[in-house]
Structures are given as structure tokens and as C-alpha cells.
Design a protein around this motif. Structure first.
Motif, PDB file in Angstrom:
ATOM      1  N   ASP A 295      -5.639  21.064  39.709  1.00 35.29           N
ATOM      2  CA  ASP A 295      -6.514  22.236  39.624  1.00 35.29           C
ATOM      3  C   ASP A 295      -6.015  23.238  38.590  1.00 35.29           C
ATOM      4  O   ASP A 295      -6.794  23.759  37.785  1.00 35.29           O
ATOM      5  CB  ASP A 295      -6.620  22.939  40.975  1.00 35.29           C
TER       6      ASP A 295
ATOM      7  N   VAL B   9      -6.559  21.993  35.068  1.00 34.76           N
ATOM      8  CA  VAL B   9      -7.972  22.079  34.678  1.00 34.76           C
ATOM      9  C   VAL B   9      -8.318  23.522  34.330  1.00 34.76           C
ATOM     10  O   VAL B   9      -9.001  23.775  33.334  1.00 34.76           O
ATOM     11  CB  VAL B   9      -8.891  21.515  35.784  1.00 34.76           C
ATOM     12  N   ARG B  10      -7.833  24.464  35.127  1.00 36.55           N
ATOM     13  CA  ARG B  10      -8.056  25.885  34.809  1.00 36.55           C
ATOM     14  C   ARG B  10      -7.446  26.239  33.458  1.00 36.55           C
ATOM     15  O   ARG B  10      -8.035  26.980  32.670  1.00 36.55           O
ATOM     16  CB  ARG B  10      -7.466  26.786  35.900  1.00 36.55           C
TER      17      ARG B  10
ATOM     18  N   LYS C 138      -9.682  24.981  30.749  1.00 36.19           N
ATOM     19  CA  LYS C 138     -10.850  25.865  30.619  1.00 36.19           C
ATOM     20  C   LYS C 138     -10.475  27.143  29.876  1.00 36.19           C
ATOM     21  O   LYS C 138     -11.241  27.637  29.044  1.00 36.19           O
ATOM     22  CB  LYS C 138     -11.416  26.205  32.001  1.00 36.19           C
TER      23      LYS C 138
ATOM     24  N   VAL D 104     -13.788  16.611  39.675  1.00 40.82           N
ATOM     25  CA  VAL D 104     -12.735  16.827  38.673  1.00 40.82           C
ATOM     26  C   VAL D 104     -13.199  16.276  37.330  1.00 40.82           C
ATOM     27  O   VAL D 104     -12.997  16.917  36.287  1.00 40.82           O
ATOM     28  CB  VAL D 104     -11.401  16.177  39.116  1.00 40.82           C
TER      29      VAL D 104
ATOM     30  N   LYS E 115     -16.205  16.084  36.224  1.00 43.68           N
ATOM     31  CA  LYS E 115     -17.167  17.047  35.676  1.00 43.68           C
ATOM     32  C   LYS E 115     -16.453  18.228  35.054  1.00 43.68           C
ATOM     33  O   LYS E 115     -16.808  18.674  33.964  1.00 43.68           O
ATOM     34  CB  LYS E 115     -18.114  17.542  36.767  1.00 43.68           C
ATOM     35  N   ASP E 116     -15.447  18.753  35.756  1.00 44.68           N
ATOM     36  CA  ASP E 116     -14.690  19.881  35.214  1.00 44.68           C
ATOM     37  C   ASP E 116     -14.028  19.520  33.890  1.00 44.68           C
ATOM     38  O   ASP E 116     -14.038  20.296  32.944  1.00 44.68           O
ATOM     39  CB  ASP E 116     -13.625  20.342  36.195  1.00 44.68           C
TER      40      ASP E 116
END
Length: 143
Positions: A101, A104-105, A108, A138, A140-141
Motif C-alpha cells: 500500500d 503504491v501511494r 501515485k 492493486v 488497478k491502482d
């Protein structure tokens, strides 16, 4: 050591940083002292000094997943995106079983700040680490 840790727990970071500095002078090859001083610098808002300490911890072989992630975050906030990706990649290599997580952040954040080649490098590293075992949300992210 006990006094430095006590000062740190009391949020007396300037004093703790100074004490850890003395301990580092006496034992420069002890990564725990560098890490603790770096955390103190980070809490004081002196993030680039913290980054120097976290890099030294890594060179001494004492990095943790969290210290490398913190290093990546410091570099990302300072817009040193290549260095940020390096920190994130080293963290992932250290422990690929951690939840992604936060990575991924980070991707972004890099993307939102226009660091597209760095974002691509981080996403590729994440995808390689996860292999085919990726949750749809995940995936998709990451896309």
C-alpha cells in the motif's frame, strides 16, 4: 545510551540528537546510533540530515524496511525522485512480503509530481516483486 533514549521518548529531540552524536563519535560503525539520530532529525524537521543518517545506516548494513521507506519518503518530499525510487526499491528488495500500500501511494505521489520515468521504474519494480499474484484492486491502482 539510556539518557539519549530517554530524551528521545520525552520528545526532546535536539538533546537526543546531540547525545546520539556523541555516541556516534565513539562508535561510528554502530548503525543503531545513526538510525536513532536520523529519527531525531526527522522529528525535528531536518529531513535531509535524517536522510544522510539513513544512508549511513544502509551503508553499515543496518537498514530496515521502515528506514528505507522513510528515506524514500524524505527524498520524494524533497523532489529528489530518483533517490526516492532507489530507497523504495531497496526497501522492497529487503522485504517483499510487506504490504505494498505504501509503495503504491509513493508511486501515485511521484506520478502526481510529474516524475513519470521514476514512477514507471517503481511500478515495474512492484509488479516484478508481486509477479502474477496481484489483487485486482492493486493492479488497478498500479495501472
Amino acid at each position: 545510551m539510556g539518557l539519549a533514549e530517554s530524551l528521545f521518548r520525552q520528545a526532546r529531540f535536539p538533546e537526543a540528537v546531540a547525545f546520539f552524536g556523541q555516541l556516534i563519535e565513539e562508535n561510528p560503525s554502530k548503525p543503531d546510533f545513526w538510525l536513532a539520530q536520523g529519527e531525531g532529525y526527522a522529528r525535528m524537521g531536518e529531513t535531509l540530515k535524517a536522510a544522510e543518517n539513513f544512508e549511513m545506516v544502509d551503508r553499515l548494513g543496518g537498514s530496515t524496511y521502515d528506514s528505507l521507506m522513510n528515506l524514500g519518503d524524505i527524498y520524494a518530499n524533497a523532489e529528489l525522485f530518483e533517490l526516492a525510487v532507489s530507497g523504495y526499491q531497496r526497501a522492497l528488495a529487503m522485504d517483499p512480503t510487506k504490504p505494498i500500500d505504501r509503495l503504491v501511494r509513493a508511486a501515485k505521489y511521484l506520478s502526481a509530481n510529474g516524475a513519470l520515468s521514476e514512477t514507471r521504474a517503481l511500478v515495474e519494480t512492484i509488479e516484478t516483486s508481486l509477479g502474477e499474484d496481484v489483487d485486482v484492486a492493486v493492479r488497478k491502482d498500479l495501472l
